[in-house]
Scaffold this active site. Structure first.
Site, PDB file in Angstrom:
ATOM      1  N   SER A 186     -37.067  -9.585  -3.023  1.00 13.52           N
ATOM      2  CA  SER A 186     -35.980  -8.721  -2.184  1.00 13.52           C
ATOM      3  C   SER A 186     -35.662  -9.193  -1.574  1.00 13.52           C
ATOM      4  O   SER A 186     -33.773  -9.075  -0.607  1.00 13.52           O
ATOM      5  CB  SER A 186     -35.863  -6.891  -2.570  1.00 13.52           C
ATOM      6  OG  SER A 186     -37.329  -7.267  -1.677  1.00 13.52           O
ATOM      7  N   HIS A 214     -36.025  -5.382  -8.994  1.00 17.28           N
ATOM      8  CA  HIS A 214     -34.956  -5.962  -8.418  1.00 17.28           C
ATOM      9  C   HIS A 214     -34.557  -7.040  -9.116  1.00 17.28           C
ATOM     10  O   HIS A 214     -32.987  -7.231  -9.200  1.00 17.28           O
ATOM     11  CB  HIS A 214     -34.764  -7.047  -7.226  1.00 17.28           C
ATOM     12  CG  HIS A 214     -34.429  -5.768  -6.048  1.00 17.28           C
ATOM     13  ND1 HIS A 214     -33.368  -5.779  -5.137  1.00 17.28           N
ATOM     14  CD2 HIS A 214     -36.453  -5.159  -5.021  1.00 17.28           C
ATOM     15  CE1 HIS A 214     -34.134  -4.533  -4.352  1.00 17.28           C
ATOM     16  NE2 HIS A 214     -35.522  -4.939  -4.271  1.00 17.28           N
ATOM     17  N   LYS A 244     -33.137   1.837  -8.348  1.00 19.53           N
ATOM     18  CA  LYS A 244     -32.701   0.805  -8.052  1.00 19.53           C
ATOM     19  C   LYS A 244     -31.005   0.316  -9.019  1.00 19.53           C
ATOM     20  O   LYS A 244     -30.688   1.700  -8.826  1.00 19.53           O
ATOM     21  CB  LYS A 244     -33.235  -0.353  -8.257  1.00 19.53           C
ATOM     22  CG  LYS A 244     -34.094  -0.598  -6.302  1.00 19.53           C
ATOM     23  CD  LYS A 244     -35.105  -2.124  -6.405  1.00 19.53           C
ATOM     24  CE  LYS A 244     -35.650  -0.801  -4.867  1.00 19.53           C
ATOM     25  NZ  LYS A 244     -36.679  -1.888  -4.480  1.00 19.53           N
TER      26      LYS A 244
END
Ligand SMILES: *Cc1c(COP(=O)(O)O)cnc(C)c1O
Length: 396
Positions: A186, A214, A244
């Protein structure tokens, strides 16, 4: 009487952090966390969220979440094993497995929780875990909780991994050996070398665990890093987050049926913490449906990411080696990085400084997270502000 020892501990350590410039002031966002946000009455272009596809404020998710509240209430009422498993949880897990191309899946209350749960359900003090040096804090804590021997390998260095895998397996000291990595890292936006990791895992009979917080929604047409490389049959644990790109909250592991059966009887956050709320699971399932139906949001996110990267690079910023929309702008010195972020903020861009200990000393950066929800106009404005602040502080 409150503890004086605690008071002293807190006062001393808080002051220490403040003196070092490492105390993080948290800004409350007024209203929703969208591509533009309002903080202290100021409207800002938001380049700091993990809301990659803009789904956190998507009307279609909001609608189904409201329906779920109406039909199922606001809370699940219990832990999953007592009677907190609603039909909605089962439907979400079936959907995740379909999306990830695995036999089954299990949902947890967060991605962090998921790593606390899944690693220690399988690994114990007689085992070893080969862990990438840049793995996320929740992986590190999950590994620690398992009491297995943690053997870090240099970030994405496959020679180092192979060497350490060989030593660990040939030592005969461990019952099981796992290799664990982020799918996408990330802070730099680079992708784990999964094909080589799988090759090494096959050679040394390692258990494979990919944390794709991610990568999910961002690679492999949304299905993640494992799908990106076509390795669905080769990775034992495909862990991901619903917080996310999916835009809601929660985490999951997708894998073989027997693995999921085991996690359902042995992973402690599943057994001892109340399950995700009806609105969360329903909105998450809708998000996955949308990703499976169309790549529109996915394509838009990539277009925006590439646009921002090109703009900053052209201005002369060091944007590192990202292979994903994550766009670090590497400034170096910690104080300048903080100053840079502060000036961006004053000019109308919300992009956080990330400094030691989150990244190594001397590699301070402002990290930008462009999303599908940003307009070209917002990105152009952000690039202009970057140019102004970059020149002002002598970074470009
Ligand atoms: C954010 C993140 C998590 C935690 O996920 P949450 O759902 O926010 O708890 C776990 N692993 C990685 C790599 C992450 O980036």
């Amino acid at each position: 009487m409150p503890s004086e020892t605690l008071d002293q501990f807190l006062q001393h350590n808080l002051q220490d952090l403040k003196d070092q410039g490492l105390y993080n002031e948290i800004d409350p966002v007024d209203g929703a966390n969208g591509p533009e946000i309002t903080i202290n009455g100021q409207k800002l272009i938001n380049l700091s969220s993990n809301n990659y596809l803009g789904l956190a404020t998507d009307d279609r998710l909001k609608e189904v979440a409201k329906d779920a509240v109406n039909s199922h209430g606001v809370g699940a009422g219990a832990v999953r094993t007592i009677n907190g498993t609603l039909d909605l949880h089962v439907k979400l897990e079936e959907k995740i497995a379909e999306f990830k191309g695995t036999e089954a899946a299990i949902a947890y209350q967060s991605g962090f929780n998921c790593n606390m749960a899944a690693i220690s359900a399988v690994m114990d003090k007689n085992d070893a875990i080969l862990s990438d040096a840049l793995n996320h804090a929740s992986i590190i804590d999950g590994c620690r909780l398992s009491k297995a021997k943690i053997i870090p390998f240099e970030h994405s260095n496959m020679d180092d991994l192979r060497q350490k895998a060989k030593e660990a397996t040939e030592s005969g000291q461990y019952n099981k050996v796992m290799v664990i990595t982020d799918g996408v890292f990330s802070m730099d936006g680079d992708i784990a070398k999964l094909p080589e990791i799988v090759e090494i895992a096959e050679e040394f009979d390692l258990i494979t665990y990919v944390d794709d917080a991610h990568g999910s929604g961002v690679l492999g047409k949304g299905a993640g890093t494992v799908k990106h490389f076509g390795l669905q049959d080769k990775i034992d644990f495909q862990m991901g987050t619903l917080s996310k790109a999916i835009g809601v909250v929660g985490g999951y592991v997708a894998g073989k049926q027997e693995l999921i059966d085991w996690l359902k009887v042995r992973s402690r956050p599943f057994l001892f913490s109340t399950s995700l709320s009806p609105a969360d699971v329903t909105a998450s399932r809708k998000a996955i449906d949308l990703l499976m139906e169309s790549t529109d949001l996915y394509d838009q996110m990539w277009e925006n990411g590439n646009y921002l990267k090109a703009g900053l690079k052209e201005l002369g910023f060091d944007i590192g080696q990202s292979e994903t929309p994550i766009t670090p702008c590497i400034i170096g010195d910690e104080k300048t990085t903080q100053q840079f972020s502060k000036r961006l903020n004053e000019e109308g861009v919300y992009a956080k400084a990330i400094v030691f200990p989150t990244v190594p000393r001397g590699t301070g950066r402002v990290r930008n997270m462009p999303t599908a929800a940003h307009t070209k106009d917002m990105l152009d404005k952000a690039i202009k502000i970057y140019e102004k602040v970059g020149k002002e502080l002598g970074v470009i």
